[in-house]
Write a protein that holds these residues in place. Structure first.
Motif, PDB file in Angstrom:
ATOM      1  N   PRO A  51      19.268   8.782  25.299  1.00 32.89           N
ATOM      2  CA  PRO A  51      19.042  10.569  26.352  1.00 32.89           C
ATOM      3  C   PRO A  51      18.597  11.512  25.811  1.00 32.89           C
ATOM      4  O   PRO A  51      18.685  11.718  24.766  1.00 32.89           O
ATOM      5  CB  PRO A  51      21.151  10.467  26.097  1.00 32.89           C
ATOM      6  CG  PRO A  51      21.415   9.162  25.475  1.00 32.89           C
ATOM      7  CD  PRO A  51      20.142   8.377  25.371  1.00 32.89           C
ATOM      8  N   HIS A  52      18.581  12.079  26.953  1.00 31.85           N
ATOM      9  CA  HIS A  52      17.416  13.645  26.645  1.00 31.85           C
ATOM     10  C   HIS A  52      17.665  14.632  27.274  1.00 31.85           C
ATOM     11  O   HIS A  52      17.550  14.231  28.902  1.00 31.85           O
ATOM     12  CB  HIS A  52      15.909  13.159  25.649  1.00 31.85           C
ATOM     13  CG  HIS A  52      14.643  12.558  26.810  1.00 31.85           C
ATOM     14  ND1 HIS A  52      14.777  11.000  27.227  1.00 31.85           N
ATOM     15  CD2 HIS A  52      14.112  13.552  27.334  1.00 31.85           C
ATOM     16  CE1 HIS A  52      13.771  10.800  27.998  1.00 31.85           C
ATOM     17  NE2 HIS A  52      13.770  11.751  28.238  1.00 31.85           N
ATOM     18  N   VAL A  53      17.025  15.427  27.087  1.00 32.16           N
ATOM     19  CA  VAL A  53      17.136  16.429  28.938  1.00 32.16           C
ATOM     20  C   VAL A  53      15.728  17.221  28.215  1.00 32.16           C
ATOM     21  O   VAL A  53      14.441  17.817  27.258  1.00 32.16           O
ATOM     22  CB  VAL A  53      17.815  17.738  28.285  1.00 32.16           C
ATOM     23  CG1 VAL A  53      17.752  18.888  28.844  1.00 32.16           C
ATOM     24  CG2 VAL A  53      19.586  17.197  28.748  1.00 32.16           C
ATOM     25  N   HIS A  54      14.896  17.788  28.892  1.00 34.72           N
ATOM     26  CA  HIS A  54      13.624  18.468  29.657  1.00 34.72           C
ATOM     27  C   HIS A  54      14.167  19.577  29.610  1.00 34.72           C
ATOM     28  O   HIS A  54      14.353  20.102  31.312  1.00 34.72           O
ATOM     29  CB  HIS A  54      12.666  17.738  30.148  1.00 34.72           C
ATOM     30  CG  HIS A  54      12.228  16.162  29.506  1.00 34.72           C
ATOM     31  ND1 HIS A  54      11.783  16.530  28.620  1.00 34.72           N
ATOM     32  CD2 HIS A  54      12.496  15.216  29.876  1.00 34.72           C
ATOM     33  CE1 HIS A  54      11.269  14.810  28.156  1.00 34.72           C
ATOM     34  NE2 HIS A  54      11.094  14.923  29.027  1.00 34.72           N
ATOM     35  N   GLU A  55      14.134  20.935  29.232  1.00 33.45           N
ATOM     36  CA  GLU A  55      14.178  22.517  30.235  1.00 33.45           C
ATOM     37  C   GLU A  55      13.039  22.728  31.211  1.00 33.45           C
ATOM     38  O   GLU A  55      13.723  23.325  31.594  1.00 33.45           O
ATOM     39  CB  GLU A  55      14.763  22.760  28.981  1.00 33.45           C
ATOM     40  CG  GLU A  55      15.754  22.519  28.067  1.00 33.45           C
ATOM     41  CD  GLU A  55      16.990  22.122  28.612  1.00 33.45           C
ATOM     42  OE1 GLU A  55      17.358  23.213  29.944  1.00 33.45           O
ATOM     43  OE2 GLU A  55      18.118  21.986  28.226  1.00 33.45           O
ATOM     44  N   GLY A  56      12.198  22.833  30.376  1.00 31.81           N
ATOM     45  CA  GLY A  56      10.599  23.375  31.485  1.00 31.81           C
ATOM     46  C   GLY A  56      10.462  22.441  32.281  1.00 31.81           C
ATOM     47  O   GLY A  56       9.441  22.313  32.886  1.00 31.81           O
ATOM     48  N   GLN A  57      10.697  20.399  32.719  1.00 34.46           N
ATOM     49  CA  GLN A  57       9.933  19.789  33.198  1.00 34.46           C
ATOM     50  C   GLN A  57      10.625  19.194  33.148  1.00 34.46           C
ATOM     51  O   GLN A  57      11.638  18.496  33.709  1.00 34.46           O
ATOM     52  CB  GLN A  57       9.060  18.769  32.345  1.00 34.46           C
ATOM     53  CG  GLN A  57       7.560  19.917  31.111  1.00 34.46           C
ATOM     54  CD  GLN A  57       8.381  20.167  30.109  1.00 34.46           C
ATOM     55  OE1 GLN A  57       9.262  19.683  29.793  1.00 34.46           O
ATOM     56  NE2 GLN A  57       7.389  21.229  29.642  1.00 34.46           N
ATOM     57  N   PRO A  88      15.055  16.384  36.982  1.00 29.57           N
ATOM     58  CA  PRO A  88      14.556  17.908  37.423  1.00 29.57           C
ATOM     59  C   PRO A  88      15.189  18.717  36.081  1.00 29.57           C
ATOM     60  O   PRO A  88      16.023  17.869  34.824  1.00 29.57           O
ATOM     61  CB  PRO A  88      15.761  18.057  38.193  1.00 29.57           C
ATOM     62  CG  PRO A  88      16.712  17.528  38.510  1.00 29.57           C
ATOM     63  CD  PRO A  88      16.709  16.114  38.132  1.00 29.57           C
ATOM     64  N   PRO A  89      14.309  19.391  36.089  1.00 37.27           N
ATOM     65  CA  PRO A  89      15.047  20.266  34.311  1.00 37.27           C
ATOM     66  C   PRO A  89      16.608  20.296  34.509  1.00 37.27           C
ATOM     67  O   PRO A  89      17.582  20.604  35.127  1.00 37.27           O
ATOM     68  CB  PRO A  89      14.551  21.483  34.679  1.00 37.27           C
ATOM     69  CG  PRO A  89      12.957  21.157  35.773  1.00 37.27           C
ATOM     70  CD  PRO A  89      14.023  20.359  36.180  1.00 37.27           C
ATOM     71  N   GLY A  90      16.717  20.035  32.870  1.00 38.64           N
ATOM     72  CA  GLY A  90      17.799  20.416  32.355  1.00 38.64           C
ATOM     73  C   GLY A  90      18.829  18.796  33.206  1.00 38.64           C
ATOM     74  O   GLY A  90      20.304  18.521  32.229  1.00 38.64           O
ATOM     75  N   ALA A  91      18.200  17.091  32.962  1.00 35.37           N
ATOM     76  CA  ALA A  91      18.868  16.239  33.609  1.00 35.37           C
ATOM     77  C   ALA A  91      18.844  15.986  32.467  1.00 35.37           C
ATOM     78  O   ALA A  91      17.844  15.158  31.836  1.00 35.37           O
ATOM     79  CB  ALA A  91      17.921  15.471  35.012  1.00 35.37           C
ATOM     80  N   ASN A  92      20.366  15.267  31.889  1.00 35.71           N
ATOM     81  CA  ASN A  92      20.304  14.358  30.819  1.00 35.71           C
ATOM     82  C   ASN A  92      20.170  12.713  31.395  1.00 35.71           C
ATOM     83  O   ASN A  92      20.469  12.436  32.525  1.00 35.71           O
ATOM     84  CB  ASN A  92      21.960  14.725  29.604  1.00 35.71           C
ATOM     85  CG  ASN A  92      21.107  13.948  28.744  1.00 35.71           C
ATOM     86  OD1 ASN A  92      21.156  12.383  28.619  1.00 35.71           O
ATOM     87  ND2 ASN A  92      22.181  14.382  28.160  1.00 35.71           N
ATOM     88  N   HIS A  93      19.340  12.001  30.731  1.00 32.66           N
ATOM     89  CA  HIS A  93      18.392  10.792  31.895  1.00 32.66           C
ATOM     90  C   HIS A  93      18.157  10.001  30.278  1.00 32.66           C
ATOM     91  O   HIS A  93      17.673  10.302  28.956  1.00 32.66           O
ATOM     92  CB  HIS A  93      17.642  10.896  31.752  1.00 32.66           C
ATOM     93  CG  HIS A  93      16.144  11.673  32.184  1.00 32.66           C
ATOM     94  ND1 HIS A  93      16.144  13.219  31.593  1.00 32.66           N
ATOM     95  CD2 HIS A  93      14.788  11.394  31.570  1.00 32.66           C
ATOM     96  CE1 HIS A  93      14.792  13.621  31.383  1.00 32.66           C
ATOM     97  NE2 HIS A  93      14.050  12.682  31.166  1.00 32.66           N
ATOM     98  N   SER A  94      18.601   8.616  30.245  1.00 32.48           N
ATOM     99  CA  SER A  94      17.836   7.985  29.240  1.00 32.48           C
ATOM    100  C   SER A  94      17.060   6.294  30.138  1.00 32.48           C
ATOM    101  O   SER A  94      17.339   6.649  31.327  1.00 32.48           O
ATOM    102  CB  SER A  94      19.364   7.260  28.338  1.00 32.48           C
ATOM    103  OG  SER A  94      19.862   6.961  29.659  1.00 32.48           O
ATOM    104  N   LEU A  95      16.673   6.060  29.846  1.00 32.07           N
ATOM    105  CA  LEU A  95      16.350   4.381  30.608  1.00 32.07           C
ATOM    106  C   LEU A  95      15.920   3.217  29.249  1.00 32.07           C
ATOM    107  O   LEU A  95      15.894   3.667  28.071  1.00 32.07           O
ATOM    108  CB  LEU A  95      14.948   4.396  30.728  1.00 32.07           C
ATOM    109  CG  LEU A  95      13.836   3.479  32.145  1.00 32.07           C
ATOM    110  CD1 LEU A  95      14.596   3.235  32.803  1.00 32.07           C
ATOM    111  CD2 LEU A  95      12.658   3.921  32.000  1.00 32.07           C
ATOM    112  N   LYS A  96      16.765   2.551  29.208  1.00 37.01           N
ATOM    113  CA  LYS A  96      17.415   0.995  28.798  1.00 37.01           C
ATOM    114  C   LYS A  96      16.952  -0.178  28.840  1.00 37.01           C
ATOM    115  O   LYS A  96      17.027  -0.438  30.555  1.00 37.01           O
ATOM    116  CB  LYS A  96      18.662   0.594  28.379  1.00 37.01           C
ATOM    117  CG  LYS A  96      18.417  -0.078  27.079  1.00 37.01           C
ATOM    118  CD  LYS A  96      20.205   0.440  26.689  1.00 37.01           C
ATOM    119  CE  LYS A  96      20.736  -1.222  25.694  1.00 37.01           C
ATOM    120  NZ  LYS A  96      21.653  -0.658  25.076  1.00 37.01           N
TER     121      LYS A  96
END
Length: 114
Positions: A51-57, A88-96
């Motif tokens: 899980p991670h977030v991109h604030e600007g992309q 979108p920017p700010g969305a917490n997302h992950s891929l397993k």
């Protein structure tokens, strides 16, 4: 700007330092296209993009093969080849990776991540 031909098989692949069994090739960076960056990824069996977030992309990823669970802002989605996710920017997302085969994907960042 001139046209460029890229052969991903000739590019260096590297292990992502913050994720588990996730390998990348930086196919297109801002140097070639100031509007986006494109990365070819492979998640080995049992691996995951934590899980991670991109604030600007905005990250758009397209699954080329394999089976995965994608979680975006706490909602799980199961998918395979031909599925696409837009985080979108700010969305917490992950891929397993949930299968026995690698998950192959393309990740596009707008604006460019690199």
């Amino acid at each position: 700007m001139k046209s460029t031909v890229i052969r991903t098989a000739e590019q260096e692949e590297y292990l992502h330092p913050r994720h588990d069994r996730f390998f990348l090739r930086d196919v297109v960076t801002a140097e070639l296209n100031p509007a986006l960056s494109l990365h070819r990824g492979r998640i080995e069996a049992g691996g995951e993009i934590r899980p991670h977030v991109h604030e600007g992309q905005t990250e758009t990823f397209y699954i080329l093969g394999g089976e995965a669970i994608c979680t975006v802002n706490g909602v799980e989605h199961r998918f395979g080849a031909g599925c696409c996710v837009v985080a979108p920017p700010g969305a917490n997302h992950s891929l397993k990776n949930i299968g026995d085969e690698p998950v192959d994907l393309l990740a596009i960042f707008t604006p460019p991540l690199k």
